[in-house]
Design a protein around this motif. Structure first.
Motif, PDB file in Angstrom:
ATOM      1  N   GLU A   1      -0.496  11.367 -11.540  1.00  0.00           N
ATOM      2  CA  GLU A   1       0.552  10.670 -10.780  1.00  0.00           C
ATOM      3  C   GLU A   1       0.235   9.184 -10.645  1.00  0.00           C
ATOM      4  OE1 GLU A   1       2.304  13.548  -7.407  1.00  0.00           O
ATOM      5  OE2 GLU A   1       0.114  13.437  -7.411  1.00  0.00           O
ATOM      6  N   LEU A   2      -1.006   8.875 -10.310  1.00  0.00           N
ATOM      7  CA  LEU A   2      -1.394   7.482 -10.056  1.00  0.00           C
ATOM      8  C   LEU A   2      -1.441   6.666 -11.339  1.00  0.00           C
ATOM      9  CD1 LEU A   2      -4.229   8.137  -7.438  1.00  0.00           C
ATOM     10  CD2 LEU A   2      -1.852   7.507  -7.003  1.00  0.00           C
ATOM     11  N   ALA A   3      -1.780   7.303 -12.470  1.00  0.00           N
ATOM     12  CA  ALA A   3      -1.938   6.580 -13.730  1.00  0.00           C
ATOM     13  C   ALA A   3      -0.623   5.988 -14.220  1.00  0.00           C
ATOM     14  CB  ALA A   3      -2.521   7.512 -14.788  1.00  0.00           C
ATOM     15  N   GLN A   4       0.496   6.451 -13.709  1.00  0.00           N
ATOM     16  CA  GLN A   4       1.795   5.988 -14.195  1.00  0.00           C
ATOM     17  C   GLN A   4       2.207   4.649 -13.610  1.00  0.00           C
ATOM     18  OE1 GLN A   4       4.866   9.220 -14.326  1.00  0.00           O
ATOM     19  NE2 GLN A   4       3.291  10.399 -13.244  1.00  0.00           N
ATOM     20  N   TYR A   5       1.522   4.204 -12.536  1.00  0.00           N
ATOM     21  CA  TYR A   5       1.966   3.011 -11.821  1.00  0.00           C
ATOM     22  C   TYR A   5       1.086   1.810 -12.138  1.00  0.00           C
ATOM     23  CZ  TYR A   5       4.981   6.063  -9.056  1.00  0.00           C
ATOM     24  OH  TYR A   5       5.933   6.951  -8.661  1.00  0.00           O
ATOM     25  N   SER A   6       1.656   0.622 -11.963  1.00  0.00           N
ATOM     26  CA  SER A   6       0.909  -0.633 -12.131  1.00  0.00           C
ATOM     27  C   SER A   6       0.103  -0.912 -10.873  1.00  0.00           C
ATOM     28  CB  SER A   6       1.892  -1.779 -12.387  1.00  0.00           C
ATOM     29  OG  SER A   6       2.694  -2.001 -11.228  1.00  0.00           O
ATOM     30  N   SER A   7      -0.770  -1.912 -10.958  1.00  0.00           N
ATOM     31  CA  SER A   7      -1.587  -2.268  -9.787  1.00  0.00           C
ATOM     32  C   SER A   7      -0.716  -2.749  -8.631  1.00  0.00           C
ATOM     33  CB  SER A   7      -2.601  -3.348 -10.164  1.00  0.00           C
ATOM     34  OG  SER A   7      -1.943  -4.523 -10.613  1.00  0.00           O
ATOM     35  N   SER A   8       0.387  -3.447  -8.971  1.00  0.00           N
ATOM     36  CA  SER A   8       1.290  -3.925  -7.920  1.00  0.00           C
ATOM     37  C   SER A   8       1.961  -2.769  -7.202  1.00  0.00           C
ATOM     38  CB  SER A   8       2.342  -4.854  -8.533  1.00  0.00           C
ATOM     39  OG  SER A   8       3.252  -5.299  -7.539  1.00  0.00           O
ATOM     40  N   ASP A   9       2.418  -1.762  -7.986  1.00  0.00           N
ATOM     41  CA  ASP A   9       3.040  -0.590  -7.370  1.00  0.00           C
ATOM     42  C   ASP A   9       2.031   0.223  -6.557  1.00  0.00           C
ATOM     43  OD1 ASP A   9       5.681  -0.938  -8.254  1.00  0.00           O
ATOM     44  OD2 ASP A   9       5.182  -0.160 -10.234  1.00  0.00           O
TER      45      ASP A   9
ATOM     46  N   GLU B   1      -0.541  -0.901  -5.034  1.00  0.00           N
ATOM     47  CA  GLU B   1      -0.800  -1.606  -3.770  1.00  0.00           C
ATOM     48  C   GLU B   1       0.256  -1.245  -2.734  1.00  0.00           C
ATOM     49  OE1 GLU B   1      -1.873  -6.118  -2.276  1.00  0.00           O
ATOM     50  OE2 GLU B   1      -0.443  -5.856  -3.922  1.00  0.00           O
ATOM     51  N   LEU B   2       1.521  -1.169  -3.161  1.00  0.00           N
ATOM     52  CA  LEU B   2       2.575  -0.772  -2.235  1.00  0.00           C
ATOM     53  C   LEU B   2       2.439   0.693  -1.841  1.00  0.00           C
ATOM     54  CD1 LEU B   2       5.653  -2.542  -3.892  1.00  0.00           C
ATOM     55  CD2 LEU B   2       4.436  -3.235  -1.822  1.00  0.00           C
ATOM     56  N   ALA B   3       2.064   1.544  -2.806  1.00  0.00           N
ATOM     57  CA  ALA B   3       1.887   2.963  -2.493  1.00  0.00           C
ATOM     58  C   ALA B   3       0.767   3.173  -1.482  1.00  0.00           C
ATOM     59  CB  ALA B   3       1.590   3.735  -3.781  1.00  0.00           C
ATOM     60  N   LYS B   4      -0.289   2.388  -1.639  1.00  0.00           N
ATOM     61  CA  LYS B   4      -1.410   2.493  -0.685  1.00  0.00           C
ATOM     62  C   LYS B   4      -0.973   2.038   0.705  1.00  0.00           C
ATOM     63  CE  LYS B   4      -4.289  -0.822  -0.734  1.00  0.00           C
ATOM     64  NZ  LYS B   4      -5.259  -1.804  -1.266  1.00  0.00           N
TER      65      LYS B   4
ATOM     66  N   ARG C   1       5.069 -10.457   0.238  1.00  0.00           N
ATOM     67  CA  ARG C   1       5.650  -9.464  -0.663  1.00  0.00           C
ATOM     68  C   ARG C   1       5.644  -8.076  -0.039  1.00  0.00           C
ATOM     69  NH1 ARG C   1       4.212  -5.825  -4.778  1.00  0.00           N
ATOM     70  NH2 ARG C   1       1.998  -6.014  -4.248  1.00  0.00           N
ATOM     71  N   ILE C   2       4.528  -7.702   0.561  1.00  0.00           N
ATOM     72  CA  ILE C   2       4.419  -6.363   1.159  1.00  0.00           C
ATOM     73  C   ILE C   2       5.321  -6.248   2.377  1.00  0.00           C
ATOM     74  CG2 ILE C   2       2.820  -4.729   2.232  1.00  0.00           C
ATOM     75  CD1 ILE C   2       0.606  -5.930   0.530  1.00  0.00           C
ATOM     76  N   SER C   3       5.342  -7.311   3.208  1.00  0.00           N
ATOM     77  CA  SER C   3       6.172  -7.293   4.412  1.00  0.00           C
ATOM     78  C   SER C   3       7.651  -7.171   4.059  1.00  0.00           C
ATOM     79  CB  SER C   3       5.922  -8.565   5.227  1.00  0.00           C
ATOM     80  OG  SER C   3       6.754  -8.599   6.362  1.00  0.00           O
ATOM     81  N   SER C   4       8.104  -7.926   3.052  1.00  0.00           N
ATOM     82  CA  SER C   4       9.514  -7.875   2.663  1.00  0.00           C
ATOM     83  C   SER C   4       9.887  -6.500   2.116  1.00  0.00           C
ATOM     84  CB  SER C   4       9.797  -8.953   1.606  1.00  0.00           C
ATOM     85  OG  SER C   4       9.562 -10.239   2.123  1.00  0.00           O
ATOM     86  N   TYR C   5       8.963  -5.911   1.337  1.00  0.00           N
ATOM     87  CA  TYR C   5       9.247  -4.602   0.754  1.00  0.00           C
ATOM     88  C   TYR C   5       9.489  -3.550   1.837  1.00  0.00           C
ATOM     89  CZ  TYR C   5       8.507  -0.140  -1.598  1.00  0.00           C
ATOM     90  OH  TYR C   5       8.641   1.153  -2.041  1.00  0.00           O
TER      91      TYR C   5
END
Length: 327
Positions: free
Chosen positions: A248-256, A258-261, A276-280
């Protein structure tokens, strides 16, 4: 004139005599009455005695019952119970063996244990980068159970780390890993070694390499193709009830990632300062940011459950791997 005086004297003497006679008569009369009263009281006493019934001598004596001899009771001696010795709980370690300063084998990290007992350990942690230009520090308190301790802390840069230490016959083993790294900071807590009392001296030509953090390997069959979109409003809506898989985790970029975490933090109401994180998360209908970051980071040890702690660490490891690969 003399005649008058004589007459007055005679009258005065006569009056005095009369007064004396009256006084004597009064005294006699009083004495007579007193004697009569005494005689009357005496007679009343005698009359009272005569009215008391006569009691025969036999009826005044009560025959005492004959008591049969009672054999003397021999006291039964109860043996005094011997107190059962209570087992003494030996401490799992000697606290004085671990107080003071310890160094990592690479010389980059140190910790000063200044309070240690069977319940808690408190120490000052410090770690620098290879060239010594940056240092992260933290005052840490952990819970002790047996001969081991666990702790969670936020360092001076805002990095969140968790770790453990083991006390083994004077040997101290420490493992610390960063579970949330602040973006753009070049130093964060990373220790995994047996600590030493002597500070290692680094060679100027070959700086010691820090112990690498284990990173999950990507299986050949799990080659990422296209970064998937989050499912609904969440990347992983059930990350608080199961362990996420590498696939599951291997499919996402580092930016994604970071948001998932940070999605795990957002579900508990943490406020974010990175734009960026606050706006998301402010764009999500479910997000309610109410807890200040410093307050949240101090209390997060009691906020996350075991699945969330494990998933934060796992996502952070994949995020770092993707970032190192430029993805």
């Amino acid at each position: 004139m003399n005649r008058k005086n004589d007459i007055l004297k005679i009258i005065l003497i006569a009056l005095t005599g009369i007064f004396l006679l009256i006084t004597a008569a009064t005294m006699l009369l009083s004495g007579q009455r007193k004697r009569e009263q005494e005689e009357q009281q005496k007679q009343q006493a005698l009359d009272t005695l005569e009215r008391i019934p006569t009691v025969s001598p036999e009826s005044s004596v009560t025959e005492a019952p004959t008591l049969s001899p009672v054999p003397s009771a021999v006291p039964t001696l109860t043996p005094t119970p011997t107190p059962t010795p209570m087992p003494t709980k030996e401490p799992a370690f000697q606290a004085e063996d671990y107080l003071g300063v310890w160094y990592s084998t690479d010389g980059l990290a140190s910790l000063d244990i200044y309070e240690l007992n069977e319940n808690t350990v408190t120490f000052f942690f410090s770690q620098g980068n290879q060239d010594g230009s940056k240092v992260c520090e933290a005052e840490v308190t952990g819970e002790v159970a047996g001969n081991a301790a666990q702790f969670l802390f936020t360092d001076s840069w805002g990095n969140v780390a968790s770790g453990s230490m083991t006390f083994d016959n004077g040997t101290l083993y420490v493992k610390i890993s960063t579970i949330q790294r602040v973006e753009g900071v070049s130093v964060c807590p990373e220790v995994n070694c047996v600590m030493t009392r002597e500070q290692p001296v680094s060679e100027p030509t070959a700086a010691p390499e820090p112990t690498p953090t284990p990173v999950p390997e990507i299986s050949p069959s799990a080659e990422p193709t296209e970064t998937p979109e989050p499912s609904g409003d969440y990347y992983f809506p059930d990350s608080d009830s199961r362990i996420l898989t590498d696939e599951e985790l291997a499919q996402y970029s580092s930016s994604d990632l970071e948001l998932a975490k940070n999605e795990i933090y957002a579900r508990h109401g943490r406020i974010f300062v990175t734009e960026r994180i606050s706006s998301y998360f402010n764009s999500k209908s479910w997000y309610q940011g109410t807890i200040d970051p410093e307050v949240f980071d101090e209390q997060q040890g009691s906020i996350f459950n075991e699945y969330e702690v494990a998933n934060i660490g796992k996502i952070a490891a994949w995020e770092q791997k993707k970032r190192d690969e430029g993805n």
